[in-house]
Design a protein around this motif. Sequence first.
Motif, short mmCIF file in Angstrom:
data_model
loop_
_atom_site.label_atom_id
_atom_site.label_comp_id
_atom_site.label_asym_id
_atom_site.label_seq_id
_atom_site.Cartn_x
_atom_site.Cartn_y
_atom_site.Cartn_z
N ILE A 74 0.86 -1.20 0.00
CA ILE A 74 0.00 0.00 0.00
C ILE A 74 0.89 1.24 0.00
CG2 ILE A 74 -0.20 0.20 2.54
CD1 ILE A 74 -3.25 0.82 2.08
N GLY A 75 0.36 2.36 -0.49
CA GLY A 75 1.11 3.62 -0.50
C GLY A 75 2.40 3.46 -1.28
N GLY A 76 3.49 3.88 -0.67
CA GLY A 76 4.79 3.81 -1.33
C GLY A 76 5.24 2.39 -1.61
N SER A 77 4.62 1.43 -0.99
CA SER A 77 5.00 0.03 -1.22
C SER A 77 4.15 -0.60 -2.32
CB SER A 77 4.87 -0.77 0.08
OG SER A 77 5.91 -0.39 0.95
N SER A 80 6.38 -4.48 2.38
CA SER A 80 6.06 -3.58 3.49
C SER A 80 7.35 -3.25 4.23
CB SER A 80 5.06 -4.24 4.45
OG SER A 80 4.82 -3.40 5.55
N LYS A 81 7.69 -1.98 4.22
CA LYS A 81 8.94 -1.59 4.88
C LYS A 81 8.85 -1.86 6.38
CE LYS A 81 12.31 1.97 5.62
NZ LYS A 81 12.87 3.27 5.38
N SER A 82 7.76 -1.38 6.96
CA SER A 82 7.60 -1.56 8.41
C SER A 82 7.31 -3.02 8.73
CB SER A 82 6.45 -0.69 8.92
OG SER A 82 5.23 -1.12 8.32
N GLY A 83 6.65 -3.67 7.81
CA GLY A 83 6.27 -5.08 8.02
C GLY A 83 5.04 -5.23 8.88
N THR A 94 2.07 -3.00 8.41
CA THR A 94 0.90 -2.26 7.91
C THR A 94 -0.29 -3.21 7.74
OG1 THR A 94 2.45 -0.80 6.80
CG2 THR A 94 0.15 -0.64 6.11
N GLY A 119 8.98 5.01 2.06
CA GLY A 119 8.12 4.32 1.09
C GLY A 119 7.92 5.07 -0.22
N ARG A 120 7.55 6.35 -0.14
CA ARG A 120 7.19 7.06 -1.37
C ARG A 120 8.40 7.40 -2.23
NH1 ARG A 120 6.25 9.96 3.12
NH2 ARG A 120 7.23 11.98 3.43
N GLN A 148 0.90 10.96 -4.11
CA GLN A 148 1.39 10.48 -2.82
C GLN A 148 2.72 11.15 -2.47
OE1 GLN A 148 2.99 6.58 -2.22
NE2 GLN A 148 3.16 6.94 -0.04
N GLU A 171 2.17 13.54 0.69
CA GLU A 171 2.71 13.08 1.97
C GLU A 171 3.96 13.86 2.38
OE1 GLU A 171 1.48 8.51 2.91
OE2 GLU A 171 3.58 8.81 2.43
N GLN A 184 5.80 11.38 7.76
CA GLN A 184 4.35 11.38 7.50
C GLN A 184 3.61 11.14 8.82
OE1 GLN A 184 6.42 9.26 5.55
NE2 GLN A 184 6.38 7.70 7.13
O1 PA5 Z 1 5.53 6.66 1.92
C1 PA5 Z 1 5.29 6.02 2.92
O2 PA5 Z 1 6.13 5.90 3.83
C2 PA5 Z 1 3.98 5.29 3.10
O3 PA5 Z 1 3.10 5.54 2.06
C3 PA5 Z 1 4.23 3.80 3.15
O4 PA5 Z 1 4.85 3.40 1.96
C4 PA5 Z 1 2.92 3.03 3.36
O5 PA5 Z 1 2.26 3.50 4.49
C5 PA5 Z 1 3.21 1.55 3.51
O6 PA5 Z 1 4.08 1.33 4.56
P1 PA5 Z 1 4.86 -0.02 4.72
O7 PA5 Z 1 5.77 -0.18 3.55
O8 PA5 Z 1 5.62 0.12 6.00
O9 PA5 Z 1 3.83 -1.13 4.78
#
Ligand code: PA5
Length: 445
Positions: free
Chosen positions: A80-83, A139-142, A144, A202-203, A282, A286, A414
């Motif tokens: 989701i988002g940047g991922s 998922s960067k954070s792992g 989400t 992420g973005r 995004q 963001e 963000q």
């Molecule tokens: O740009 C960002 O940091 C966010 O949009 C993240 O990419 C998004 O919330 C997904 O996060 P994550 O990769 O930790 O699941």
Amino acid sequence: MPTILSDKHLQGFIRDNEYKGIENQVKAAHQALHTKKGLGQEFTGWLTLPYDYDKDEFARIKTAAKKIQQNCDIFVVIGIGGSYLGARAAIEFLKSPNYNALCKDTPQIYYTGNSISSNALAELLEICEGKEISVNMISKSGTTTEPAIAFRVFRELLEKKYGKEGMKDHIFCTTDKAKGTLKSLADREGYETFVVPDDIGGRYSVLTAVGLLPIAVAGADIDALMRGAKEAADKFNNDDLYTNDCYKYAAIRNLLYRKGKSTEILVSYEPAFTLMNEWFKQLYGESEGKDNKGIFPASVIFSTDLHSMGQFIQDGSRNLFETVVLFDQCQREIIIGNDPENLDKLNFLEGKTMAYINRKACEGTILAHNDGGVPNIVLNVAKMDEFELGYLIYFFEKACAISGYLLGVNPFDQPGVESYKKNMFALLGKEGFEDRKAELEARLK
Ligand code: PA5
């Protein structure tokens, strides 16, 4: 020459002496970014990524992409988002929004984990029935929630299909190199992992494994993508506002914002740019939208949206400016034929290419919108290929960082995204959110 900014359609909106006024602020922003002394400096790894990306991992991405191309019909990208946005934007831009209908030697690609819609997920599960599947969980954070839910559902499906041992060949995880729930899960279960570097948010991560693996699976040339980004990194490496188009774009945005132009509409005349618009929104939304400041990023595809948003842009609230991304060459040309009877009265277009007609529509629109009080920035890009895309991605990323610094915000955090998550967790009864739950439930009554 890849991306060139034209300020021709800003006449009457920005005076020459205004550039002088912002020149030193641009130099200071450049200095802060490059000496890593600015806000959020710990997330500026994307700045040198085109030079110092991990070449071993890059080779591993190509190997994994080949394996995925060979062993599945459907490749599911969970994120989701940047991922998620960068990979999808690049694939639709380079291949087509109709990629799934057109692909021959590469798997169809579907995206999930970018919402909590059970309709959408159930539909994808139906599409996957009877098909060979591979999954890339990103998922960067792992942690989400949206992608984590989709991954749980797909792991269950893959286990039923391939067994616990067999599913290892079908799951690829892109996450932190050492920490987080996803990393622990992947290591414990023996899934191949790729890294989202610590210093890239992420973005800003499309040119890391986050974007590169799905893009490579779609059959795009990721070497050319990185070459384009490097060309942009070389070119936009000086602090001179007058010769650095990337910084000039950031400066113009800031000058327009000061004049009350608080909404930027990214415009393209190519439907394949639709997801790039989303990626851009995004990135800028963001990065800049904080501390009660920021330009609201919007987008349109013309001429499609001239028939829906055209009226507003021409004539509505005057807080808008447009940034038009134009492509000089088109990949596939259609020439208007002759109709001896001219029943549709279109013979005046006979022999003209659609690209030519599209260009005239664009020129006419820019002039009309200028007349309506809308400044237009134009970005000229040679064509829609990997090299130009890499160049454009880096251009927008760097301009975004400079824009954030000109605005006086941290373009790399963000904090606002956390608010909805806390409320959602509280309402769902997650441990540790008990006090908030009671308060929210009272407000919802
Ligand atoms: O740009 C960002 O940091 C966010 O949009 C993240 O990419 C998004 O919330 C997904 O996060 P994550 O990769 O930790 O699941």
